[in-house]
Structures are given as structure tokens and as C-alpha cells.
Design an enzyme around this catalytic site. Structure first.
Site, short mmCIF file in Angstrom:
data_model
loop_
_atom_site.label_atom_id
_atom_site.label_comp_id
_atom_site.label_asym_id
_atom_site.label_seq_id
_atom_site.Cartn_x
_atom_site.Cartn_y
_atom_site.Cartn_z
CG HIS A 1 7.99 17.98 0.99
ND1 HIS A 1 7.93 19.33 0.91
CD2 HIS A 1 6.95 17.50 0.29
CE1 HIS A 1 6.88 19.67 0.17
NE2 HIS A 1 6.27 18.57 -0.19
CD GLU B 1 -1.27 -0.13 3.71
OE1 GLU B 1 -2.19 -0.97 3.64
OE2 GLU B 1 -1.10 0.60 4.69
#
Lengths: 382, 290, 382, 290
Positions: free
Chosen positions: D247, D209
């Protein structure tokens, strides 16, 4: 560094381990006052850095402040295994239902802290270890991972504590004792006995607490606990000067560099028939001033008849040692015969310096064994 | 072949710009050790008598191929220096620094062990393989090259015994001072195992002292795992009681930690124990003549 | 849980990381007052839990309190990437000499915290990673052993910081940031930019701080930082009821058990041509009340045209889910078509319960794919 | 042969006296798993439907020879339970508990790894070897014995895919739900390696996933180290952005963590990826027929 019972208990209190209320007293009058403040029956306990206080009569129950004052004046000044009692701890007496034992040791062999717990408390733990080894529960803690609650549970269940309230109290004390052990960088934290009162409360009735000397620099509050007055005055002086000195009972002053060599020198002096007056280790560095300081300490012992300098230079430089000896001779007018054996770093330069000085009481020897023999002879002749 | 340090050793000295670091680093180099780098934070780019200094052990290792570190920094910085050396990828550490807190050493020992890095020390004189390399503060001039492995918890006592061996014309493969602190990077058993596997070493002298139970463990190891003969010496027979380990400590090890207890444990396994350094050296000489 | 800049900076302050003085304001008047207190030029910064504030005009410099008030009224209420600005942070303006980047990330792959530092700060760190990968210094910390001072030193030296005073400040900030990371059980602590002022002081000018939701139970002071008002009202309601709900932009309400199955269900609804209205995960347990709560949340979205229940029982028991559906139908009079697919633990019992209830808007399907198709059809037909 | 759990498994359930522990422990026993003990501090001496309960894992292990532990305790006690199981000497742990803090798992992972203990979970459905043993909460009735190894980060999605396989007449060697938390005891690569070494397993389905980069790592492992064919499924193609890793996380892994990125990484290594659970099962069936 070993802490007194009252100091260890103060640390216990800070870490949340239940202790009885108490007061420190250094005179019978202070003891009287302490008893008044505390009220009710109390225990007067000699504060000395050695075991066997109870057998020596250093722990007494007292009912009234007058009684306390009387017991304190008996105990203060008492000699227990060579330690003079200068402080007593006055503590509320406890109604003891059961006595257990709990400790955390620095296990050098396993290189891990070791928890030990048994319901056979209040007696010498060696006896329990010998007579009922199965009932002394032992469990290591991983130093990287630290303590986990299952470890406290395992101690209480394996020791056969049945009462759930007692289990919880003890497990909590184990956890806090581990926090104290790590937080104070201890080598030993021992509670013997860890009592259960008739009301079911678990409490530390005694404390043995040893902290790592090497870690004291980051624990100034523990470093302050050192009782300079309790140490042998010569040992205290030596410590002040950065020299390791242990008073022994003979005539040959021994000075070496490094604990191992110094120990070995003390052994060899004994094996050749002498009696060492002390163990004195210059330590790793050993500059001229260190030698002067060490000689200052050694020569204050009136029993000393001769001195054996056994130096094997590594970091220590033999020329520095020689300079120190000559400096001390100049400053202190030492009359005692000094046997000097120098080997290792800058040994030749050191020997040359001593030879040039040509002092009458300086005797150079080439080997450790010969040096020891000569020092013993000179002591006998003095 | 020798153990721990030899001609393959490429040494970085952590603390090279300090007075001790400089003195012993240059002395080690003068002996013939390949001293390839120094590390002092903030002094990167400088040099000590031609040895380049770096800010980090990592940059020292990547620039010079150092594989061994000698640590000569103040005690308060020693643990950090050890961790830095391990993470920089050296495979051998010699920590000379004295006074490293024992709890730090518990953690460091577990950390080293998990990463397969060998450390000698702290509070030790280092390791010397005569004729090959000297890493530490052992006065090399008192030793000569030969077949006797020497391992000791004590610094100066090691020199004494090495000196006695030299007087008898015996040389050493490697001299290892493991340090006398409660927890050291390598204990007797680990160094004995290295000597057992070393082709140059033919017999071993083990120099112990009071406290702990490493000598007792070594006795069992020697009996069970070693083919090479071992002679022992123990210091501290006349040490006053109370200077040995406390009660709980004795329970752990099953040993009183006294010199006599250690001597008994060794002799029970057939290992000869000298009473003085001199006698110990003579026992080795007997072994070799036999 | 993501924290606002002002919350992260408050944590920085607590851990000893230098930040500029500032005040929070929720109205232009408060902003005026804050500016008066602070004095001198300030920066008005939108507080939103998303990036790109600067580009969106959410960060403005202002000289006077009147100016601050004007800027605050522009920024408050602004929409930044779907987030409404409800708070501004008024902070003393800094004279910036240099901008660096420092972060500690939870490195899932390496299973260790990762320190990252570069002198290329104030820009997107992905750009630095792509354009100058060698100048982004990375160093892992061993989670058992923890942080050691050499790691901070290595970051500053390897990044090429030359000034010793700056080196020391940054190394100290790295150490404190690691303390904050561990102390708050963070998943990310990022300072971008970490500035050096023209006076040579190193300070955190921004903060990104994400803490582990699973650890909040032992950090009540962090749990309180959650800004319930900022969340989507439906998501907030769902959280309150212990259901994971994410609003999407379609017509088919999706309800599954387990994140993976629910994600997969959303995918499948999309692949068969539908548009999911939400992601709603009942979670591991999923009792009847949980189902009622989830339906309550889903049906409050007016866009929803049909609902697809895709349940594969494990811990979740299908009979409980069926009871929940029936209970919800009874309580809430839901008219929307509900497609139900049940498999796994107690599935037969669940299917039987639904069948017996014979509700007109309940549609049983045997497979996930068929269920998704049916729900999409029903949504289109509604 | 199967992996992780089989007829040799002797299971202790930590938390057996709780409602979940009792339900699944008895269910596992009913399936045929040797559930030999339970542990609940303070309830030692009791039993749960004949299964003896102990106060400590150590006493459970020494009394019953348990070699595997299933942990079904509240999240706040899970770390302690895991450490206790490791120290008691079990070699396999299945941690069902959800909500274990990620920092605890960092430490636990390092601890387990150093001691060679295999853990599946936390926040996982467990491991099922059809016909042999079921440890955890996987509904065993939807699986049959066979040659397909199944490994998944998701619980219920695993059941879904297993169910699809069963519908096609395919059976499984072992079904392993590794859990979806940021740090789990065993990741894809570790379980794939076990399947590669298992004689019963002939092909493997990996169910991934969004988030992290374990699927990408698995892709490299499959290409480089596995001889057995692997089919993959990835959930989360339509997950809204912002639900994936941040990020800095993406920089670490060099991956965006999206389902598409994972699919691309797998397909670039020649690994087929199903778009729906149904298609995934069909891909496996094709493999077997081929």
C-alpha cells in the site's frame, strides 16, 4: 586530547585489535607485582605524552620481577622532553619477526580520513615518507560512505604483504582501527610498530591515539581518560576555569581574546623585543569572571613582570573585560603593571570604566603594537 | 557587489531566541541586514522584536523567502541545524557555533559539497559586507566600505587587521572569517575564488595561522588562478612546538604547518607577508598607492 | 519477508518504540492463561500476513480470561483472505485518545527511504493520501547521511502536533523506527495506528514490517522469524529447494527461467486461452537438480494437466535443463504431457538430448507462443 | 556507435577465477570483447586462459587500462566489489550478481550518482552491442547488429524479445538488461537517454514488468525528451495480486504498479505496448517499415 600508550591499547583491545597483555604500574613495587602476574620476560615502558621514549631510555626489557622493579624505579620520575614519568606499562615481551606501520589520520586538507600502511615500521614515519614514498601506501576513506573491506586488502596488497594469513590479519586490523577511529572520534590512530611475531601473529606493539576535544561530550568514557595530573599545574587550573593557557618562558604575560589574536599578540611582543610569559586566550565569550580567572592563572607565574591585555571585542564585550580587570584588581591586589588595549564591541564604555577607576598600575594604549611595546618596557623596568 | 552576504541576503537565524542569537540577530538587523526569520523548535509563532520565529527552517524559508541561514545554537545541535538548513534550500550558511566535533564536519563538508551549498564556519565570526549586510558577530563599526577583500581563519585577528586598514583609510568589500577548526565549510581557496570573481574587490588580505596546509594551498591558487593582488599575514611564529600538527599530519600535507613554513610557501609564490597586523595593513596601502 | 504484528512489535520493543504488553497464544487455553497474566481488559488479535483483520472479525475486545478464551476459539482457525489464523496476540487494551499514522517506506523511485506521518491514523492510508494529501507529511532520508533529529521534528510540526510532550515522544519514535528500518534492512515499517492514550503516552498499536529477503543472510535472528507453516505447503517446499513457486488456479503448469520470462509465459498461456496452474521460476542458475526439484513441486499439484517448459538460456544452460527433465522423468515417472521450448545457451545440445530420449510425453516446440498453445491444447485434451 | 559497451571497452572481470566468472568472462572474450584483466583477492599473478589476474581493481586498472568492470562475485561481496571498482576509476560497471541487499543498493546508488559512474545491474544479464562487445551473460548468438535499442528489467525475457526481433530480420544497437531489483544502478530513463543520444539506435524496445513506477517515469520521459520511437512490453498481466508493491509503495509512486496500470500510462503517452513478446517484435517491424 592525546592518550597514553596504555589507554590507546585498551581502546584497541575493546575494538578487537590484538595487543600484548600488560599491567599499569605507578611504583616499582607495583611493577614487581605486575611482572609476577604476567610471568616471563616483559618490557617496561614509560607512559608519557611525547615521542622519543626509546632514545631517552624510557623503554627497557626485563627478565625477572626483581629486574622489572629495578628498571621501573629507573624509569619512574625520569624526565622525557619535559614530561615527568609517573606511570609505566609492563607488557609481555614479544618475539618480533617484522615491524610494520599503520595509521588513520584526520586529513584536514582532503577532508577525509587517510589510511597509511607500510612494511617499514618501527622507525620515524617521516623518514619512510621521505626515503621510500612509494612504499608508504595511502588511501582515503569517504566519510559518508565509510570503510569497505577492499580498502584493507588494497593496503596489504599494495604494500607487498605476501602471506595470506598475514594479509587477513592486517586487513581485519585496518577495519577495526577504522571502527575505533570513528567510534572514538579520533584525530589520529597510529600503530607503530604493528608487529608480526615469530609465530605469525599480527599485534599492535605501540599506540598513538588522539581524540577530538570537541567530541568528548558524547564520549564520557574517553573524557575520563584525561590525566589532569600530567598537565602543567597552571594549564590544568586554566582548563578548569575554561581559559586556554600555555606556559611560555618569558616575562610579559599575554592575554587576548581568540586564538588568532592571542597568537599574533605573542608574536608581536616577541618582535618588539620582549619575551612572552604565556599564551592566554579568554575565548569567544569572555565575561568579567573569565577575566578574573585568567588573571588569577597568569599572576601565579612568578616570572611574569608585566601583563598585556589585547582585546578586540566581537562576542566579547570590552566593557565586560574592563569590569573583570577592575574586579580582579579589587580581589587580588595585583601590583604588576597591566597594559590594556581595547577595541571593538563596547570599547568606549570599557575604556571609560578603566579611566574612571584610575588605578596606578593600569596603562591604556590605543594600538596593539604600542601596547606590546609598553608592556615590554614595563617588564624590563620591573 | 561584495561576496556571500549583501542587500539580497534574506537571513534566517537558527537559534534566534537564545541569548547569543537574539543579541547578534538584532545587531545584524540594526546594521541593515534583512533578518526575516528565526527558528527555534517549539517556539514557532513567537517573535523576537518583530522577527517571526518558526519551528522548522523549511517553514521559515517557505514563509519568508530566506536564502541564508546563520546558526547560533549549542555545539551538540549544530550539525542537525546545518543539515536542516541545507535540506530547507538555503544557499548560504554562516555557522557561528564553536565546538562542532571534527568528524561531524567531515560528513557535513561532503554533504554540503555534493549539494552546492556554501557554508562559512563553524567557529567563525561570520561575513560582513560593509554598507550592505552583516551576518555574524563581526563588529561592523570598525570597517568601512571599500575594495579590500579580507579572509581569515581567526575572528578577533580579523577585526584587528580590519581595524588597521580602517586607520589607513582603506575600506573592505567583504570580511570573511572562515573559522579555525580542522574542517570548515569554506577554506581559503574557495573564498579567494569568490573574491577573484567579485567586481568590488580589487585586492585581498588573507590572514592565516599555524596548522594545516590551507595557506600553502592558497599560495598555489593565488599564483595560478588569481589576477588580483593578495597580501598575507600568518599568526603563530612564536608558538611553541608541539602545538602544531602531529607527525602523520605533516606527512599528509608535505608541510610542517608552522608559520615560517607558510610564510616561505607564500613568499616563494611572490605573495608578500606582513610580520605584524600593522605592517600587513601598510602593505595593502602600498599596493593601492602603487 | 512480511512479519506478523507480534514479530514487528517485538522488533519495535527492541528498538525502544513503546508497545502494549502482550502474549502470543496458539490455543484458547493459552489465550486464557495469557489473559490471566496480563490482567484487565485485553484485545485478541488474529495474527495473519494480510490486511483487513478488523473487518473480518479477527480483532476482538475481551474483559475476562473466560471471555478471552471464547474470543480466541472464535478467531483461531478463522480464514482471513485465504490465510488460516493459527496464532492470536493477546494485548492489554489501550485507552485511545487519538490515532496517528507513521511509516518508513523503501521509495524505489526516489531511491531513498521515505518517512510519512499524519494525524489521520487508524484508517487506510490510501484514503488519507487521496482525500487530504496535504495532511500526509512526507520526508526523504539521504541513505548515505542517515537520519537527523530535525526530520522527526519537521514531521510532527508539519502535521500540526501542538503538545510539546507528544512532539518529543513522536520525534523519538521516528528516530527509533528509522534505526529499526536500517538495522533490520526493512522494505517497510508501518505503525497504523500510532496512538496517543488518554494519559498522553504515544504507543504503536499495530505493526507492518517487511524485511529484505536478500539481506536475511546477515540477520539470522530475522530469518528465524519466517513462519514456514503459514506458507502454502508447495510454496514452502519450493523455497526449500531454491525454486520460486507461486500457486495459481489453473491447469497448465508453467516453468520458466527468470522472473520476467516466467511472468510473460504465464501471461501468454492466459492470452492463448489457458489457465496457468502456477508460476515457477528456476532462477538464474538452473542446473539439472533444480529442474528435477521444480518438476517435483509442480507435479504435486493435482490440478495440473500439462506442463510448459519455457527456457531461454543465458547463465542457465539448455543442456542442463534437458538433463534435468530426463532425470526427473526417470525418477518420478511423470505421465503428464510436457511441452519444452529451449533457446539460448547450449539450446541445440539440449534439444538433441531430448530428441534422443524420445519420451512419448515430451513435446518440443520452437517458439514460446506455439509452446503455450500446445500446452493449453494438451491440458484441455487430458 | 552503440551504448555502454563497444570496441573501446576494456573489461576487468571481478570474480574471474570463479566458475561463473571464468565461463562468462571467456565467453565475452570469445565474442570479441577486450577482456584485459581479472580480479580475485589473493590470486594476483595468476591468469585465466591468458587473462592476467590481479589482487585489486586498482592494480588491474593501472596495469591494463581497464575502463569497464563486470562483477560476478557472491552477493555478500558485491557491494564491496562495486565500491572498489568506483574508487579504481572505471567509468562503467556491469553487476551480474544476484541477491544484493536493497539497503546496500540505496547507498551504492547515491555513491555512484555523486561520482558519475554508470552501473548496469545488479541481478542483470549485462549489456551487449552486437558486433562490438558483450559484457555479461546475454547469449550473443541470438542477436544481430542493427538499429533497435533494447532495454529490459528482465534477463531471459530480453533474450526472448531479442530472439523475436532476430526472427523478423531486425538487429540491435545495444541490448541492456538493467536488472529487476528494487534499486538498480541505471533505470529505464537513464538508458533511454543514452539510446536517444546514440547515432546507431533508431528505435527502442522497452521491456518492463510489474512493480515500482519506472515504466511510468519512462513514459513521461519518452513523451517529453525522446525523438526516437519506442515500443513497450510489460510482463505480469496475470500476476496474482499481493505480488505487487504494498500500500505505502503505491502511494509513493501514485501508481498501482500493475502491468495494466503501466500499459495504460504508456498508451496514454502514445507509446504502443505489445501483448506478447511476439506482437511486440511485430510492432517494431511495423515501425521500421513505416
Amino acid at each position: 586530547m592525546d592518550l597514553y600508550e596504555f589507554q590507546g591499547k585498551e581502546l584497541f583491545r575493546r575494538y578487537g585489535i590484538p595487543v600484548s597483555e600488560g599491567r599499569l604500574a605507578t611504583s616499582p613495587a607495583e611493577a614487581h607485582e605486575a611482572a609476577q602476574e604476567l610471568g616471563g620476560p616483559v618490557v617496561v615502558k614509560a607512559q608519557v605524552l611525547t615521542g622519543g621514549r626509546g632514545k631517552a631510555g624510557g623503554i627497557k626489557l626485563a627478565e625477572t620481577p626483581e629486574d622489572v622493579e629495578a628498571r621501573a624505579s629507573e624509569i619512574l620520575g625520569m624526565d622525557i622532553r619535559g614530561h615527568t614519568v609517573r606511570k609505566v606499562w609492563i607488557e609481555r615481551a614479544s618475539d618480533i619477526a617484522r615491524e610494520y606501520y599503520l595509521s588513520i589520520t584526520f586529513d584536514r586538507g582532503a577532508k577525509r580520513p587517510l589510511l597509511m600502511f607500510t612494511t617499514h615500521g618501527g622507525v620515524d614515519i617521516e623518514e619512510v615518507a621521505a626515503s621510500s614514498p612509494d612504499e608508504l601506501v595511502r588511501l582515503h576513506v569517504d566519510p559518508l560512505e565509510g570503510y569497505h573491506p577492499w580498502q584493507g586488502r588494497r593496503l596489504v596488497y599494495d604494500a607487498g604483504i605476501a602471506d595470506p594469513v598475514e594479509q587477513k590479519q592486517i586487513a581485519a586490523i585496518v577495519e577495526r582501527l577504522y571502527e575505533a577511529f570513528v567510534g572514538c572520534e579520533a584525530m589520529l590512530c597510529e600503530i607503530n610498530p604493528l608487529i608480526v611475531t615469530t609465530e605469525g601473529e599480527v599485534r599492535a606493539l605501540d599506540s598513538k591515539f588522539t581524540v577530538d576535544d570537541n567530541a568528548l561530550y558524547r564520549h564520557p568514557e574517553l573524557a575520563e581518560m584525561r590525566d589532569v595530573a600530567a598537565a602543567d599545574p597552571l594549564e590544568a587550573l586554566a582548563r578548569e576555569k575554561g581559559v586556554t593557557y600555555v606556559k611560555l618562558d618569558g616575562e610579559v604575560g599575554v592575554l587576548g581574546n581568540g586564538a588568532g589574536l592571542t597568537m599574533s599578540t605573542v608574536d608581536v611582543v616577541t618582535f618588539v623585543g620582549g619575551r612572552p610569559a604565556n599564551f592566554c586566550d579568554l575565548g569567544g565569550g569572555g565575561d568579567a569572571q573569565g577575566v578574573v580567572d585568567a588573571l588569577d592563572v597568569i599572576t601565579r607565574d612568578p616570572q611574569v613582570r608585566s601583563i598585556f591585555f589585547n582585546i578586540f571585542g566581537g562576542i566579547t564585550r570590552c566593557d565586560e573585560v574592563a569590569r573583570g580587570i577592575l574586579q580582579a584588581l579589587g580581589q587580588m591586589a595585583i601590583k604588576l603593571p597591566i597594559v590594556v588595549r581595547l577595541d571593538g564591541t563596547n570599547a568606549e564604555e570599557g575604556r571609560r570604566l578603566l579611566e574612571e577607576a584610575a588605578a596606578a598600575n593600569l596603562h591604556a594604549e590605543a594600538t596593539m603594537l604600542d601596547g606590546a611595546r609598553r608592556a615590554v618596557e614595563l617588564a624590563a623596568a620591573a | 557587489m561584495a561576496i556571500l552576504v549583501d542587500t539580497e541576503t534574506r537571513l534566517v537565524v537558527q537559534g534566534l531566541t537564545g541569548s547569543e542569537g537574539r543579541f547578534h540577530g538584532l545587531r545584524n538587523r540594526a546594521y541593515g541586514t534583512h533578518v526575516v526569520a528565526g527558528v527555534t523548535p517549539g517556539k514557532g509563532g513567537q517573535d523576537v522584536d518583530g522577527i517571526p520565529v518558526f519551528d522548522t527552517v523549511d517553514s521559515a524559508v517557505s514563509s519568508t523567502g530566506a536564502n541564508t541561514s546563520m546558526i547560533v545554537v549549542p555545539a551538540a545541535f549544530a550539525a542537525d541545524a546545518i543539515y536542516e538548513a541545507v535540506d530547507a534550500g538555503v544557499d548560504t550558511i554562516v555557522c557561528i557555533t564553536e565546538g562542532v566535533p571534527a568528524h561531524d564536519m567531515l560528513r557535513i563538508h561532503a554533504y554540503l559539497h555534493a549539494r552546492g551549498v556554501i557554508m562559512v564556519g563553524p567557529n567563525c565570526p561570520g561575513a560582513l559586507s560593509p554598507g550592505k549586510a552583516n551576518v555574524g558577530i563581526i563588529p561592523a563599526e570598525i570597517f568601512r566600505e571599500g575594495s579590500v577583500g579580507l579572509v581569515s581563519r581567526s575572528g578577533t585577528l580579523t577585526y584587528q587587521i580590519g581595524h588597521e586598514l580602517t586607520q589607513l583609510g582603506l575600506g573592505s568589500s567583504t570580511i570573511v572569517g572562515i573559522g579555525g577548526d580542522p574542517v570548515v565549510g569554506s577554506s581559503f581557496v574557495e573564498v579567494l575564488a569568490l573574491f577573484e570573481g567579485d567586481t568590488q574587490t580589487e585586492q585581498v588580505v588573507m590572514v592565516g595561522e599555524i596548522g594545516g596546509d590551507e595557506e600553502e594551498k592558497a599560495a598555489a591558487f593565488i599564483e595560478g588562478e588569481m589576477s588580483k593582488p593578495v597580501v598575507a599575514y600568518i599568526a603563530g611564529f612564536t608558538a611553541p612546538p608541539g602545538k602544531t600538527m602531529g607527525h602523520a599530519g605533516a606527512i599528509i600535507s608535505g608541510s610542517a604547518g608552522t608559520a615560517q613554513a607558510k610564510k616561505d610557501a607564500l613568499e616563494a609564490r611572490g605573495i608578500r607577508v606582513g610580520v605584524t597586523p600593522t605592517e600587513t595593513a601598510h602593505l595593502v596601502a602600498e599596493l593601492i598607492r602603487a
